[in-house]
Design a protein around this motif. Structure first.
Motif, mmCIF file in Angstrom:
data_model
loop_
_atom_site.group_PDB
_atom_site.id
_atom_site.type_symbol
_atom_site.label_atom_id
_atom_site.label_comp_id
_atom_site.label_asym_id
_atom_site.label_seq_id
_atom_site.Cartn_x
_atom_site.Cartn_y
_atom_site.Cartn_z
ATOM 1 N N GLY A 113 1.068 -1.682 0.328
ATOM 2 C CA GLY A 113 0.286 -0.132 -0.176
ATOM 3 C C GLY A 113 0.680 0.981 -0.152
ATOM 4 N N VAL A 114 1.975 1.299 -0.479
ATOM 5 C CA VAL A 114 2.644 1.891 -0.527
ATOM 6 C C VAL A 114 3.395 2.670 -1.738
ATOM 7 C CG1 VAL A 114 4.134 1.334 2.265
ATOM 8 C CG2 VAL A 114 5.037 0.966 -0.499
ATOM 9 N N GLU A 115 4.097 3.965 -2.044
ATOM 10 C CA GLU A 115 4.508 4.001 -3.623
ATOM 11 C C GLU A 115 4.894 2.659 -4.065
ATOM 12 O OE1 GLU A 115 5.203 8.942 -3.588
ATOM 13 O OE2 GLU A 115 3.575 9.349 -2.848
ATOM 14 N N LYS A 116 4.617 2.530 -5.469
ATOM 15 C CA LYS A 116 5.663 1.342 -5.905
ATOM 16 C C LYS A 116 7.211 2.658 -6.208
ATOM 17 C CE LYS A 116 1.288 -0.882 -7.452
ATOM 18 N NZ LYS A 116 0.878 -1.731 -9.137
ATOM 19 N N ASP A 117 7.747 1.527 -6.191
ATOM 20 C CA ASP A 117 9.278 2.036 -6.883
ATOM 21 C C ASP A 117 8.982 2.151 -8.891
ATOM 22 O OD1 ASP A 117 11.333 0.815 -8.470
ATOM 23 O OD2 ASP A 117 12.510 1.997 -6.270
ATOM 24 N N GLU A 118 9.238 3.385 -9.179
ATOM 25 C CA GLU A 118 10.285 3.392 -10.804
ATOM 26 C C GLU A 118 9.928 2.095 -11.532
ATOM 27 O OE1 GLU A 118 10.639 7.409 -10.938
ATOM 28 O OE2 GLU A 118 8.968 8.763 -10.131
ATOM 29 N N GLU A 146 11.702 -0.791 -10.408
ATOM 30 C CA GLU A 146 10.584 -1.872 -9.895
ATOM 31 C C GLU A 146 9.497 -2.831 -10.131
ATOM 32 O OE1 GLU A 146 12.715 -4.505 -9.078
ATOM 33 O OE2 GLU A 146 14.109 -3.478 -9.108
ATOM 34 N N GLY A 147 8.582 -1.649 -10.873
ATOM 35 C CA GLY A 147 7.292 -1.549 -10.693
ATOM 36 C C GLY A 147 6.714 -1.814 -9.323
ATOM 37 N N SER A 148 7.359 -2.245 -8.097
ATOM 38 C CA SER A 148 6.236 -2.411 -6.967
ATOM 39 C C SER A 148 7.617 -2.109 -6.050
ATOM 40 C CB SER A 148 5.857 -3.934 -6.865
ATOM 41 O OG SER A 148 7.837 -4.666 -6.901
ATOM 42 N N SER A 149 6.924 -1.797 -4.475
ATOM 43 C CA SER A 149 7.363 -1.403 -3.192
ATOM 44 C C SER A 149 8.732 -2.609 -3.052
ATOM 45 C CB SER A 149 6.939 -1.143 -2.196
ATOM 46 O OG SER A 149 6.567 -2.920 -1.868
ATOM 47 N N ARG A 150 9.908 -2.299 -3.021
ATOM 48 C CA ARG A 150 11.127 -2.476 -2.269
ATOM 49 C C ARG A 150 11.118 -3.317 -1.731
ATOM 50 N NH1 ARG A 150 15.362 -0.610 -4.993
ATOM 51 N NH2 ARG A 150 15.112 1.515 -5.905
ATOM 52 N N TRP A 151 11.752 -4.965 -1.667
ATOM 53 C CA TRP A 151 11.861 -5.619 -0.579
ATOM 54 C C TRP A 151 12.932 -5.562 0.373
ATOM 55 C CZ3 TRP A 151 8.654 -9.888 0.220
ATOM 56 C CH2 TRP A 151 7.033 -10.366 -0.557
ATOM 57 N N HIS A 160 -1.156 -8.079 8.745
ATOM 58 C CA HIS A 160 -1.444 -6.531 9.300
ATOM 59 C C HIS A 160 -1.130 -6.397 10.982
ATOM 60 C CE1 HIS A 160 -3.635 -2.377 9.634
ATOM 61 N NE2 HIS A 160 -4.451 -2.990 8.661
ATOM 62 N N THR A 161 0.353 -5.134 11.011
ATOM 63 C CA THR A 161 0.930 -4.662 12.594
ATOM 64 C C THR A 161 -0.564 -3.829 13.261
ATOM 65 O OG1 THR A 161 1.556 -2.791 11.279
ATOM 66 C CG2 THR A 161 3.339 -5.183 11.242
ATOM 67 N N PRO A 162 -0.327 -3.962 14.478
ATOM 68 C CA PRO A 162 -1.494 -4.135 15.075
ATOM 69 C C PRO A 162 -1.147 -2.037 15.183
ATOM 70 C CG PRO A 162 -0.178 -4.523 16.499
ATOM 71 C CD PRO A 162 0.344 -5.009 15.165
ATOM 72 N N PRO A 163 -2.134 -1.060 15.661
ATOM 73 C CA PRO A 163 -1.909 -0.053 15.810
ATOM 74 C C PRO A 163 -1.498 0.454 16.699
ATOM 75 C CG PRO A 163 -3.831 -0.477 17.011
ATOM 76 C CD PRO A 163 -3.286 -1.514 15.971
ATOM 77 N N ALA A 164 -0.363 0.118 17.616
ATOM 78 C CA ALA A 164 0.119 0.401 18.347
ATOM 79 C C ALA A 164 1.112 -0.458 18.752
ATOM 80 C CB ALA A 164 -0.449 1.000 19.547
#
Length: 682
Positions: free
Chosen positions: A403-408, A410-415, A459-463
């Motif tokens: 859900g973050v901006e994709k790398d131009e 790679e086409g997807s977020s970095r691993w 999914h990480t918790p909110p705190a």
């Protein structure tokens, strides 16, 4: 007139039709499936009339993937005509047959070449016939005309469900054009729709951006093609190198086997020669005994001697020689063993090793164990290696935030990768709160990596995680509660004290809860913790409570008070509705008998008609509690899916503690990740 077609144009036309068909195939299939949902097996077909005996076909093979597509109740009439594809195909057809004349449909023989085609009349005309059939000042003069064509399409797109209605809206749920009747009372009544102009603008902008992106990436594609060509050359070279090395390995094996073979055969030959020489010598010795008749004759002559002194002198030496020959006959034993058992070769182990000989190459991918993995602001990720696999050198875990901006590029977020892990688990730190992360792992053996494991998401918790253990001092009832040695689980035991308290039920009062709290309080910040309630538990209250409220509970037992005076008693007394809007110094959620009971006042009036069904939810395997001290609010989550079950305002004027109340048989376990930090200091 005869015109030869340009083969290049025809090929381009064919490739374009196939490509567009393959692109539109999934959307077509999805649309048809939505249309035919609940109507599978219908025998209706387009153009069917009542009483017709003609067989009706409700499926047809998709031209792109050749899978049968269910047309639904009304068959092809439920489908939109793809005017865009028709226009593209028509343009290429016209280019391919630019010199092919389209004749006028109205001329008497000999027909003239058409100069116009009327989209309303669906006919082609020469200039004279067009003027005659479309006289000035008549309605036909307003008809739409184009250049000569054989493709007559309607001017507007009509709704397939309501044939007389034009489509004028776009359903964002089904992603298709609809008419106003579809929105008012049709299948799209509850769907979100937008105007056709807005949808046209948005979709055209998206398509333009996608096309521009592809065009702008031309250099990148060329670079990737060059990289692939380099990989092809490297693959060819490395394959030949691997073949040479394999041949070398086997040649060395053959040479070693040959050397061992010659050595062992030489040993057998030497042993055989030595034994034969010894046995032949023994044969010669015995053969001499048979052929040595002079000794026997001489002995017989000595026996004839009558002179005693002469006989004694000669017989003594002769007897010694005869006794020696006689002894060798009595104790016959071959001087060599004919058996070669010591040279029997057992190669079963080596044969097994050779059969199991492999390259030791790409290992099988491990599998992430969801049952043992836990992800908070830190994540404990566990995995299992494939069964019957060779040992690996190490594993590498990779993760990325979704859900973050994709790398131009790679086409997807970095691993992100961890350092090599030499065990079945690892801990990932500094994960962002309330975020979705994807994880994958792969093994390495001899510098060769396995394929990645299937990706799993958490999914990480909110705190951040709040670590604590159960407090065995403050108000802990050892008579009715059993605490584990590590203080990470507590169990309510229905013993004698519980039975004695049950007598008061006859007088209209009820038995109280046995409370236990965490050994660490909260006076600021945001905190999250998780625990498990055993499914067989009868009644468990979970939540938070202030230090002042805890003193009241501990010093004023509730064994004889009425449920109506407890704002969160778990009974349908109506008191929860009264106090819901009030900020209380505690909040407890009722869990028991495999269910979670949501307080009445948290259910909206729209769902009040089905009050019981909305209030009672299945108990999650893991329950999470999130306390925002500054905001004065507490949330209860299904910790596996991070779905919020219930939230409420809470008065955080004092120190807040994780609180648990048990009655009857019940058990609560704190998660290992919650207790790990506390136990490390004990």
């Amino acid at each position: 007139m005869c015109i030869s077609f340009n083969s290049t144009s025809v090929n381009i036309l064919y490739m374009l039709i196939v490509g567009l068909t393959s692109l539109l195939c999934p959307l077509l299939a999805a649309t048809l499936q939505r249309r035919s949902f609940g109507r599978k097996g219908s025998i209706s077909s387009p153009g069917w009339r009542r009483g017709s005996v003609t067989p009706r076909i409700t499926t047809f093979p998709c031209p792109g993937c050749q899978h049968d597509v269910d047309l639904g109740e009304r068959g092809v009439s439920m489908l939109f005509r793809n005017f865009t594809l028709e226009s593209i195909v028509e343009r290429y057809r016209q280019a391919a047959r630019a010199a092919v004349a389209i004749m006028c449909n109205m001329c008497k023989p000999p027909q003239q070449e058409a100069t116009k085609s009327c989209m309303d009349c669906k006919a082609s005309y020469c200039n004279e016939c067009f003027k005659f059939h479309h006289p000035w000042g008549t309605p036909k003069a307003q008809h739409e005309y184009v250049g000569p064509t054989m493709n007559f399409r309607p001017k507007v797109l009509m709704c397939p469900e309501h044939e007389m209605e034009k489509v004028n809206m776009y359903c964002e749920v089904c992603r298709r054009p609809v008419c106003h009747l579809c929105k008012l009372g049709g299948s799209h009544a509850n769907h979100k729709v937008t105007t056709m102009s807005s949808a046209y603008k948005i979709l055209k902008e998206k398509l333009s951006k996608a096309i521009n992106y592809l065009i702008s990436k031309e250099d990148q594609v060329k670079t990737q093609i060059s990289h692939l060509e380099v990989l092809i050359n490297e693959t060819e070279e490395n394959g030949q190198l691997a073949e040479r090395r394999t041949n070398e390995h086997f040649e060395r094996l053959f040479e070693t086997l040959q050397e061992r073979k010659f050595e062992m055969l030489r040993s057998i030959e030497q042993s055989r020669t030595g034994r034969l020489d010894q046995l032949r010598g023994q044969v010669d010795e015995y053969q001499g005994m048979l052929e040595n008749s002079g000794l026997v004759g001489y002995a017989q002559e000595v026996l004839k001697e009558t002179d005693q002194s002469c006989f004694v002198q000669t017989a003594k030496q002769l007897h010694t020689r005869i006794a020696k020959s006689t002894e060798s006959l009595r104790t016959f034993h071959p001087v060599a063993d004919p058996s070669f058992d010591e040279f029997v070769l057992d190669t079963s182990r080596e044969e097994t090793l050779l059969k199991e000989l492999c390259f030791g190459g790409v290992p099988d991918p491990p599998i992430i164990d969801l049952s043992r993995s836990r992800v908070y602001n830190e994540g404990l990720v566990c995995w299992q290696l494939a069964e019957d696999t060779l040992a690996t050198d190490y594993q590498v875990l990779e993760y990325r935030k979704l859900g973050v901006e994709k790398d131009e590029e790679e086409g997807s977020s970095r691993w992100c990768s961890t350092v090599p892990v030499y065990g079945p688990s690892t801990v990932v730190c500094d994960l962002e709160a309330n975020s979705l992360y994807s994880f994958r792992v792969r093994s390495c053996r001899n510098s060769l990596y396995s394929p990645y494991s299937p990706e799993v998401t958490f999914h990480t918790p909110p705190a951040p995680v709040f670590g604590f253990l159960f407090n065995d001092k403050c108000g802990f009832s050892s008579e009715r509660l059993t605490l584990s040695k590590l203080r990470d689980s507590v169990e309510s035991v229905a013993g004698m004290a519980f039975l004695l308290a049950a007598e008061r039920v006859q007088t209209g009062s009820y038995m109280g809860l046995d409370y236990i709290i965490g050994d660490t309080g909260i006076s600021q910040g945001r905190h999250y913790w998780t625990f498990r309630v055993e499914p067989h538990s009868y009644l468990v209250k979970v939540g938070v409570a202030s230090d002042s409220k805890l003193l009241e509970w501990i010093h004023n037992p509730r064994d004889s008070s009425s449920p109506r005076y407890d704002h969160d008693s778990g009974h349908d007394s109506g008191s929860e509705d009264t106090c819901y809007d009030l900020s209380q110094p505690f909040t407890l959620l009722t869990v028991g008998m495999g269910k979670v009971f949501i307080p009445k006042a948290s259910i909206s009036s729209a769902t009040a008609g089905n009050d019981h069904g909305n209030r009672v939810l299945p108990m999650p395997q893991r329950i999470g509690v999130y306390l925002d001290y500054e905001a004065g609010r507490v949330y209860f989550y299904d910790a596996n899916t991070m779905r919020c079950l219930y939230e409420r305002q809470v008065d955080c004027t004092g120190t807040m503690y994780p609180a648990f109340g048990l009655m009857g048989s019940g058990k609560v376990h704190l998660e290992e990740f919650i207790t790990a930090k506390r136990l490390s200091y004990m």
